[in-house]
Design a protein around this motif. Structure first.
Motif, PDB file in Angstrom:
ATOM      1  N   ALA A 134     106.092  45.797  35.761  1.00  0.00           N
ATOM      2  CA  ALA A 134     105.797  45.878  36.566  1.00  0.00           C
ATOM      3  C   ALA A 134     106.351  45.357  37.609  1.00  0.00           C
ATOM      4  O   ALA A 134     105.722  44.004  38.261  1.00  0.00           O
TER       5      ALA A 134
ATOM      6  N   SER B  27     108.638  43.473  40.241  1.00  0.00           N
ATOM      7  CA  SER B  27     108.541  44.015  41.497  1.00  0.00           C
ATOM      8  C   SER B  27     109.348  44.861  42.091  1.00  0.00           C
ATOM      9  O   SER B  27     110.799  44.983  42.126  1.00  0.00           O
TER      10      SER B  27
ATOM     11  N   ASP C 169     102.638  42.389  47.893  1.00  0.00           N
ATOM     12  CA  ASP C 169     103.597  42.958  46.866  1.00  0.00           C
ATOM     13  C   ASP C 169     104.035  44.558  46.796  1.00  0.00           C
ATOM     14  O   ASP C 169     102.865  45.259  46.967  1.00  0.00           O
TER      15      ASP C 169
ATOM     16  N   GLN D   8     104.882  46.845  43.335  1.00  0.00           N
ATOM     17  CA  GLN D   8     105.189  46.894  41.849  1.00  0.00           C
ATOM     18  C   GLN D   8     105.479  48.354  41.624  1.00  0.00           C
ATOM     19  O   GLN D   8     105.224  49.036  42.208  1.00  0.00           O
TER      20      GLN D   8
END
Length: 280
Positions: A185, A187, A249, A251
């Motif tokens: 996962a 970024s 964010d 992912q």
């Protein structure tokens, strides 16, 4: 020369004469020759040769096998997938084929009596060589654990201490094949990832859409639900998410898809990172 002329005793000499001169000559010839010794030699030579042949055949099919509790008989082993050797207090392995069957990796460990199981999973570029899951303890009195790093040729180097207690199990990231879903996962804005250099936190979904389209990246969504000192994530239908939702964010999911972690309203701080997301 006729074969008949070689015979010392002919059939006609014996016909009807069981005790005649021909029969006596034959009896004398038979009793003079004692083949017992030579037959014994031939038999022993045959048995000995058979034993050698069996030993050679057995050696050709045997592979190094170490039974439980039996000390390792070697300090190195290699096959087409991995090479493993002991260097002082460390086991050092080089994965030559990250896409090989898991059994080929573990064959090397078993051959050397090392109680370790290795599993390689597809990950994004920034996760190659990273240890994601591990179940092993360092030897008593040390803090030395398991180390892994990506090699320039796409392989991986592994290092872990000799004498760790119990059975070890480790999962390490390898480069994903085309179309494989990532098991990590990371970024999406990290170095080497699909949105490298793009700000993916504290921006709106509408802010990101043009860049996603330009890079040919599709997006899924998860709702961030703050809970005390932590948070949970819930899946969202893309149709529920408007351009005004806030992204905290992104992912990576594959080479051309990401998951945006979002909330409907702007929050006073990033719920995923205390003090805000750090640039990498």
């Amino acid at each position: 020369m006729s074969i008949e002329k070689l015979a010392r005793v002919r059939d006609e000499d014996l016909r009807g004469r069981a005790t005649g001169p021909g029969a006596r000559a034959l009896l004398e010839a038979v009793t003079r020759e004692t083949p017992r010794r030579s037959a014994g030699l031939v038999r022993r030579r045959f048995v000995g040769g058979l034993a050698v042949a069996v030993a050679l055949a057995t050696a050709a099919v045997l592979t190094p096998v170490v039974l439980p509790g039996e000390p390792a008989r070697a300090t190195s082993y290699a096959n087409s997938a991995i090479s493993l050797e002991r260097r002082g207090d460390w086991w050092v392995g080089v994965v030559k084929d990250p896409y090989a069957d898991v059994a080929r990796f573990n064959e090397a460990f078993r051959a050397l009596g090392v109680r370790m199981t290795l599993n390689l999973v597809p990950v994004s570029p920034s996760g190659v060589g990273e240890v994601f899951r591990i179940s092993m303890a360092p030897p008593p009195g040390t803090n030395d654990g398991f180390f892994s790093e990506s090699l320039a040729d796409g392989g991986l180097e592994l290092r872990f201490p000799v004498g760790f207690p119990g059975d070890g199990w480790v999962m390490i990231g390898r480069r994903a094949r085309a179309g494989e879903q990532y098991q990590n996962a990371a970024s999406a804005d990290a170095e080497g990832e699909v949105l490298e250099g793009v700000k993916v936190d504290e921006v709106t979904v509408g802010d990101l859409r043009p860049e996603l389209a330009r890079r040919g990246v599709t997006a899924g969504f998860q709702l961030v639900v703050p809970q005390g000192d932590g948070h949970t994530l819930r899946a969202l239908d893309p149709a529920q998410v408007g351009d005004g939702w806030w992204v905290w964010d992104a992912q990576v999911r594959s080479a051309d898809s990401v998951t945006l972690l979002v909330t409907r309203d702007r929050l006073p701080g990033n719920p995923l990172y205390e003090g805000g997301k750090k640039r990498r």
